[in-house]
Design a protein around this motif. Structure first.
Motif, PDB file in Angstrom:
ATOM      1  N   ASP A  47     -25.905  22.381  67.878  1.00 20.20           N
ATOM      2  CA  ASP A  47     -27.034  22.377  68.802  1.00 20.20           C
ATOM      3  C   ASP A  47     -28.353  22.106  68.090  1.00 20.20           C
ATOM      4  O   ASP A  47     -29.428  22.254  68.688  1.00 20.20           O
ATOM      5  CB  ASP A  47     -27.130  23.717  69.544  1.00 20.20           C
ATOM      6  CG  ASP A  47     -27.318  24.900  68.589  1.00 20.20           C
ATOM      7  OD1 ASP A  47     -27.243  24.694  67.351  1.00 20.20           O
ATOM      8  OD2 ASP A  47     -27.530  26.029  69.072  1.00 20.20           O
ATOM      9  N   ILE A 153     -19.459  18.152  70.595  1.00 17.63           N
ATOM     10  CA  ILE A 153     -19.864  19.181  71.553  1.00 17.63           C
ATOM     11  C   ILE A 153     -19.004  19.104  72.807  1.00 17.63           C
ATOM     12  O   ILE A 153     -18.463  20.112  73.284  1.00 17.63           O
ATOM     13  CB  ILE A 153     -21.356  19.038  71.906  1.00 17.63           C
ATOM     14  CG1 ILE A 153     -22.230  19.399  70.700  1.00 17.63           C
ATOM     15  CG2 ILE A 153     -21.717  19.931  73.098  1.00 17.63           C
ATOM     16  CD1 ILE A 153     -23.704  19.107  70.906  1.00 17.63           C
ATOM     17  N   ARG A 212     -28.473  15.986  76.556  1.00 18.16           N
ATOM     18  CA  ARG A 212     -29.162  16.842  75.577  1.00 18.16           C
ATOM     19  C   ARG A 212     -30.375  17.505  76.208  1.00 18.16           C
ATOM     20  O   ARG A 212     -30.660  18.684  75.945  1.00 18.16           O
ATOM     21  CB  ARG A 212     -29.592  16.012  74.366  1.00 18.16           C
ATOM     22  CG  ARG A 212     -28.457  15.644  73.423  1.00 18.16           C
ATOM     23  CD  ARG A 212     -28.935  14.676  72.354  1.00 18.16           C
ATOM     24  NE  ARG A 212     -30.098  15.197  71.671  1.00 18.16           N
ATOM     25  CZ  ARG A 212     -30.064  16.023  70.635  1.00 18.16           C
ATOM     26  NH1 ARG A 212     -28.897  16.448  70.177  1.00 18.16           N
ATOM     27  NH2 ARG A 212     -31.172  16.445  70.052  1.00 18.16           N
ATOM     28  N   ILE A 215     -29.287  20.447  78.309  1.00 16.34           N
ATOM     29  CA  ILE A 215     -28.835  21.583  77.514  1.00 16.34           C
ATOM     30  C   ILE A 215     -30.025  22.348  76.936  1.00 16.34           C
ATOM     31  O   ILE A 215     -30.063  23.568  76.926  1.00 16.34           O
ATOM     32  CB  ILE A 215     -27.900  21.118  76.389  1.00 16.34           C
ATOM     33  CG1 ILE A 215     -26.595  20.556  76.969  1.00 16.34           C
ATOM     34  CG2 ILE A 215     -27.589  22.263  75.427  1.00 16.34           C
ATOM     35  CD1 ILE A 215     -25.680  19.935  75.940  1.00 16.34           C
ATOM     36  N   SER A 216     -31.017  21.591  76.451  1.00 15.00           N
ATOM     37  CA  SER A 216     -32.169  22.216  75.836  1.00 15.00           C
ATOM     38  C   SER A 216     -33.127  22.775  76.871  1.00 15.00           C
ATOM     39  O   SER A 216     -33.917  23.641  76.604  1.00 15.00           O
ATOM     40  CB  SER A 216     -32.899  21.207  74.940  1.00 15.00           C
ATOM     41  OG  SER A 216     -33.341  20.086  75.693  1.00 15.00           O
TER      42      SER A 216
END
Length: 216
Positions: A47, A153, A212, A215-216
């Motif tokens: 991550d 991932i 991404r 997710i962040s």
């Protein structure tokens, strides 16, 4: 390897990775192979990949496309095609055998139909042992890592071992941990299950960037 050492086979290589060591040679022309277990180990927190603005700009332009396991031999050859390399003929052949066994994988970066970068490594359980990468175009090796980490991932991997740390890897988010910490992570990862996934085209850079961001 010394004369009294057991023959270096794919099975022995997998056993070595399982206990935290990996093979190297002094040069392409040196037939001998030695084992390495660094005191400080490079790892990539899955991550923690840092995609710089310049890399994101390159990816959004859409010049690069990515595939998995479509040109494994060519990626290893690209990694070995440099003035100083630890990949001798023995190691090259062993990784080809591991690939045929389903334990070694590559991510390729293409500019149209030209292979311009790639990365390859070995898998055991939910651990990916990164071996080497190459590029012949700006940001191609970074793009290979970008797509590789997304594949790891999404496929359930827990450990991405980079062996050593370099300024290049550090700038992308790789860190150093002690040998003891590495072995703890390794022991847990190899007991879990992950599969690298099918060969063929990977998600577009835009799709990965969106994933991404979510997710962040």
């Amino acid at each position: 390897m010394r004369d009294e050492d057991p023959p270096l086979t794919p099975q022995l290589l997998l056993q070595a990775y399982r206990v935290g060591v990996f093979p190297m040679s002094e040069s392409r022309d040196d037939p001998s192979v030695f084992w390495v277990d660094p005191r400080m180990r490079g790892v990539f927190p899955l991550d923690g990949f840092h995609a710089s603005r310049s890399l994101q700009k390159t990816l959004r332009k859409g010049h690069f496309s990515a595939t998995a396991n479509m040109a494994f031999r060519d990626v290893v050859a690209g990694c070995a095609d440099r003035s100083e390399t630890w990949i001798n003929d023995t190691i090259f052949d062993l990784y080809l055998q591991l690939h045929q066994m389903g334990h070694a994988h590559s991510v390729e970066i293409w500019d149209d139909e030209e292979l311009v970068g790639g990365v390859y490594g070995v898998t055991l359980g939910a651990a990916f042992f990164g071996e080497s990468m190459f590029s012949t175009a700006t940001n191609a090796s970074k793009a290979a890592l970008f797509f590789l980490i997304d594949r790891l991932i999404t496929q359930g991997y827990r450990l991405f071992d980079t062996q050593f740390i370099t300024p290049h890897l550090s700038s992308l988010g790789a860190i150093e941990i002690t040998r003891a910490d590495y072995h703890l992570q390794l022991d847990m990862a190899v007991e879990q299950i992950a599969t690298f996934g099918p060969a063929g085209p990977l998600s577009s850079a835009q799709d990965v960037l969106q994933r991404r961001a979510q997710i962040s």
